[in-house]
Design an enzyme around this catalytic site. Structure first.
Site, short mmCIF file in Angstrom:
data_model
loop_
_atom_site.label_atom_id
_atom_site.label_comp_id
_atom_site.label_asym_id
_atom_site.label_seq_id
_atom_site.Cartn_x
_atom_site.Cartn_y
_atom_site.Cartn_z
N GLU A 169 6.93 -22.02 -3.22
CA GLU A 169 7.49 -21.55 -1.95
C GLU A 169 8.08 -20.17 -2.15
OE1 GLU A 169 10.39 -23.83 0.24
OE2 GLU A 169 9.59 -25.71 -0.56
N GLU A 205 17.05 -20.90 8.83
CA GLU A 205 16.11 -21.83 8.21
C GLU A 205 14.97 -22.20 9.17
OE1 GLU A 205 16.25 -23.06 5.14
OE2 GLU A 205 18.30 -22.69 4.45
N LYS A 264 14.51 -28.19 11.94
CA LYS A 264 15.19 -28.12 10.65
C LYS A 264 16.70 -28.01 10.85
CE LYS A 264 13.51 -25.98 7.12
NZ LYS A 264 13.02 -27.11 6.29
N GLU A 269 10.17 -23.86 12.51
CA GLU A 269 10.40 -25.30 12.61
C GLU A 269 11.75 -25.52 13.29
OE1 GLU A 269 8.87 -27.68 9.03
OE2 GLU A 269 9.30 -25.70 8.18
#
Length: 347
Positions: free
Chosen positions: A268, A328, A322, A319
């Site tokens: 990642e 994030e 999250k 997203e």
């Protein structure tokens, strides 16, 4: 992407990296993948995602969980996959027989996608983080059983590893001082033996963005975005950005424990486009674009120059489900309609 840790002691900057050249052009590029996180309620269906990925030149996708719908969507596309084995499955895989692991793999993964499209299994994720440490005693046994199951199934090309947060390093500056957290050594050594014995890579999650945000006194934006003109030398190697230095800190840590032959995969890395300081489209393009260019150019790192470094960018989409800080939620390279958020080139 889980909790992110700064790689250095708070009083020391990690901002070195190698001055590199993309010439001459190598004949083989390192694989560039993208993580496909699915923690959101506005994401396109996996079938549409698979079509979008095919049209971009992305060669690999990391799935954090073996979701049947997502696996079916990528089946037959030619896209290669890193498939995650959830942390909560590890106790069962570790304590049951190899035959049970065979059954789990067949029913959960290979019933939905041809084995030839799977290049690796990420068994667990950031298992040594405090909130996941319950699973750490099961990790290596689960990996051993999964590896043996793959051998019995006749799929020896599928590598078995597990991604780690940067916090497994206790020292990362300068890179040549890279060392694993001594409290984790009893857990890490069996894992490193397994990786060496099976020719599997150490998977690491690398986020210079979070080090920059937390350590701006020491870390400049130019250094994390690959545009610094300053270089510094460590162990006769020249550095000018944090990405190289971070990866090489892991390489030195491996050597320090006697596992210098183990390769590294960046499972990642990425840069947010909104929700936090320096989180912009232009900075995301600068960071991710340079990571891709270096992989395609087989630049390697100062410690391992010219060796292809496989990387997975985080993330395909924002997203909105999250938790944690707002930033994030905003690592997406694509909008939810499948259009690129910024003009990154995977070719």
């Amino acid at each position: 992407m889980a909790t992110h840790q700064i790689l250095l002691p708070l009083f020391i900057p990690l901002f070195y990296s190698y001055v590199f050249s993309l010439s001459p052009q190598p004949t083989v590029s390192a694989p560039v993948g993208v993580c496909y996180g699915r923690v959101g309620d506005n994401l396109p269906p996996p079938s549409a995602v698979a079509k979008a990925v095919q049209s971009t030149g992305i060669s690999r996708i990391r799935l954090f969980n073996p979701n049947a719908e997502a696996l079916n969507a990528f089946s037959g596309t030619g896209i290669e996959l890193m498939v995650g084995v959830p942390n909560e499955v590890l106790p069962t895989l570790a304590n049951d027989s190899v035959e049970s692991s065979i059954q789990w793999l067949q029913s959960t993964i290979f019933a939905h996608i041809p084995p030839g499209q799977v290049v690796s299994l990420a068994v667990g994720n950031e298992i040594f983080q405090n909130d996941q440490s319950f699973y750490s005693p099961f990790l290596v046994n689960a990996m051993v059983n999964v590896h043996q199951a793959l051998q019995k199934l006749g799929f020896p090309w599928i590598k078995v590893s597990t991604p780690h947060a940067a916090s497994i390093l206790s020292t990362s500056y300068p890179p040549s001082a890279g060392a694993f957290d001594p409290t984790l050594i009893p857990l890490l050594l069996p894992l490193l033996h397994f990786l060496r014995d099976t020719s599997s890579p150490l998977m690491v999650n690398v986020y210079p963005y979070f080090s920059y945000v937390s350590e701006q006194k020491f870390v400049s934006l130019d250094r994390v975005l690959f545009r610094s003109t300053d270089t510094e030398t460590d162990n006769n190697l020249r550095y000018d950005n944090m990405f190289d230095a971070t990866v090489d800190a892991f390489v030195y840590a491996l050597e320090r424990e006697g596992f210098g032959e183990v390769s590294v995969v960046v499972s990642e890395t990425g840069w947010p486009t909104s929700g936090g300081e320096a989180a912009t489209l232009s900075n995301a393009l600068a960071y991710n674009g340079n990571v891709v260019a270096r992989a395609l150019g087989n630049v390697g790192t100062p410690k391992r120059p010219g060796l292809g470094l496989e990387v997975f960018l985080f993330d395909l989409f924002d997203e909105n489900g999250k938790g944690g800080n707002e930033v994030e939620k905003h690592f997406g390279i694509f909008h939810d309609d499948g259009v690129k958020a910024y003009d990154i080139n995977f070719n």
